[in-house]
Structure formats: C-alpha cells, structure tokens
Design an enzyme around this catalytic site. Structure first.
Site, PDB file in Angstrom:
ATOM      1  CB  THR A  13      -0.969   0.000   1.206  1.00 24.35           C
ATOM      2  OG1 THR A  13      -1.709  -1.226   1.201  1.00 24.35           O
ATOM      3  CG2 THR A  13      -1.932   1.168   1.141  1.00 24.35           C
ATOM      4  CB  CYS A  14       3.834   2.267   1.957  1.00 25.64           C
ATOM      5  SG  CYS A  14       3.088   2.101   3.592  1.00 25.64           S
ATOM      6  CG  ASP A  15       5.510   0.003  -4.213  1.00 27.27           C
ATOM      7  OD1 ASP A  15       4.778   0.228  -5.199  1.00 27.27           O
ATOM      8  OD2 ASP A  15       6.697  -0.347  -4.317  1.00 27.27           O
TER       9      ASP A  15
END
Length: 168
Positions: free
Chosen positions: A59-61
């Site tokens: 998700t952060c990527d």
C-alpha cells in the site's frame, strides 16, 4: 481525537491532531543524504505530505507511486514529500528501484519530529500512521486525511484536488 487502526487493532497516536486551518507545525526529518529538512525548506510552495508506515509494503509503495505520477500535473510550485520511519538509506534504495523521481522521501526515524508534530506517530510500533496533509504556500493546512485503517489507501483524488485548490 483521531481513531486509527493498524490491521484492525486500535493504536495510540502520539502528538497533536492537525486540522484544516491550522498553521502547519514545523518539524525536522532526514533527507536520503542525511541532511536535515524542515517545513521552511519548502516555504512559498504548496506541499503535499504523504505519510506512510513503510515504503516496503504494497500500500505504501502504491501510494508513493500514485503521488509521483500526479506530480507532473501539479507543476513546479508543488512539492510532494513522502515521510516514513524507514531509514534514509532504505528510502534511497527503494526510490532507485521504483523509479521515483518527482517525490522526495524523508525519514522521521531519528526523532519522530514529524510524527509527533502531526499526530501520526504510532506509539506501539514506532511507525507513522497513513495520512495526507496539504499545506499552502503560506504554511496554512488546507487538507487533512488520517486514514482510519493504516493498511488502506488514502483518497488520492481528494488530496490532488486539495493541492490544486491550494495553488489558487
């Protein structure tokens, strides 16, 4: 008080909740070359702070890639800063592998300065909760999203709309 969960478990956020209309709190974080970066380093520009727990998660990527793609349409008077507690060396390596060139990654691992100033430091994990803040060129907070479940995505469209509105 902001209520946030991490993998469905309630977490404790350290620091003060930031709200629309507030003057943006100052902070000191580290750039990939270990130099200090503060709010004042981007004074006069509209800033989008994309806060993520760790760049090494899906998700952060995706969040960082999404804002990197959006940077071109926002112009030169906008700075997009992705802030996490990842080490600066890991952030630099991740950016190179991911082809990230329009977003600056910054590390809050040393002091949790940003995390505590913006109310996103997770006490139990020493990570940052997922959030998006837009700050205009006069240091006024114009948009805030604390994502209620840290493993979910923020509202990208609303954040980009807020950046465009702050530029006017």
């Amino acid at each position: 008080m902001v209520q946030v969960k991490f993998k469905q478990n309630p977490i404790t956020l350290l620091g003060k909740e930031v709200k629309v209309g507030d003057l943006a709190p100052n902070f000191t974080v580290l750039a990939n070359d270990l130099s200090s970066v503060t709010l004042q380093d981007s004074k006069g520009k509209t800033r989008l702070f994309s806060v993520v727990p760790s760049l090494d998660t899906g998700t952060c990527d995706a969040q960082t890639r999404k804002f990197n793609e959006s940077a071109a349409e926002l112009g030169d008077d906008v700075v997009i800063l992705t802030i996490s507690n990842d080490l600066p060396f890991a952030q630099k390596r991740w950016c190179a592998a991911a082809g990230i060139d329009a977003v600056q990654t910054l590390s809050d691992h040393r002091d949790l300065s940003f995390g505590e100033a913006y109310g996103v430091a997770i006490k139990e994990l020493r990570l940052l909760a997922r959030a998006v803040f837009v700050v205009d060129s006069n240091d006024k907070v114009t948009y805030v999203e604390y994502v209620s479940e840290a493993t979910e995505h923020p509202d990208y469209e609303k954040a980009i709309e807020a950046v465009k509105a702050a530029q006017k």
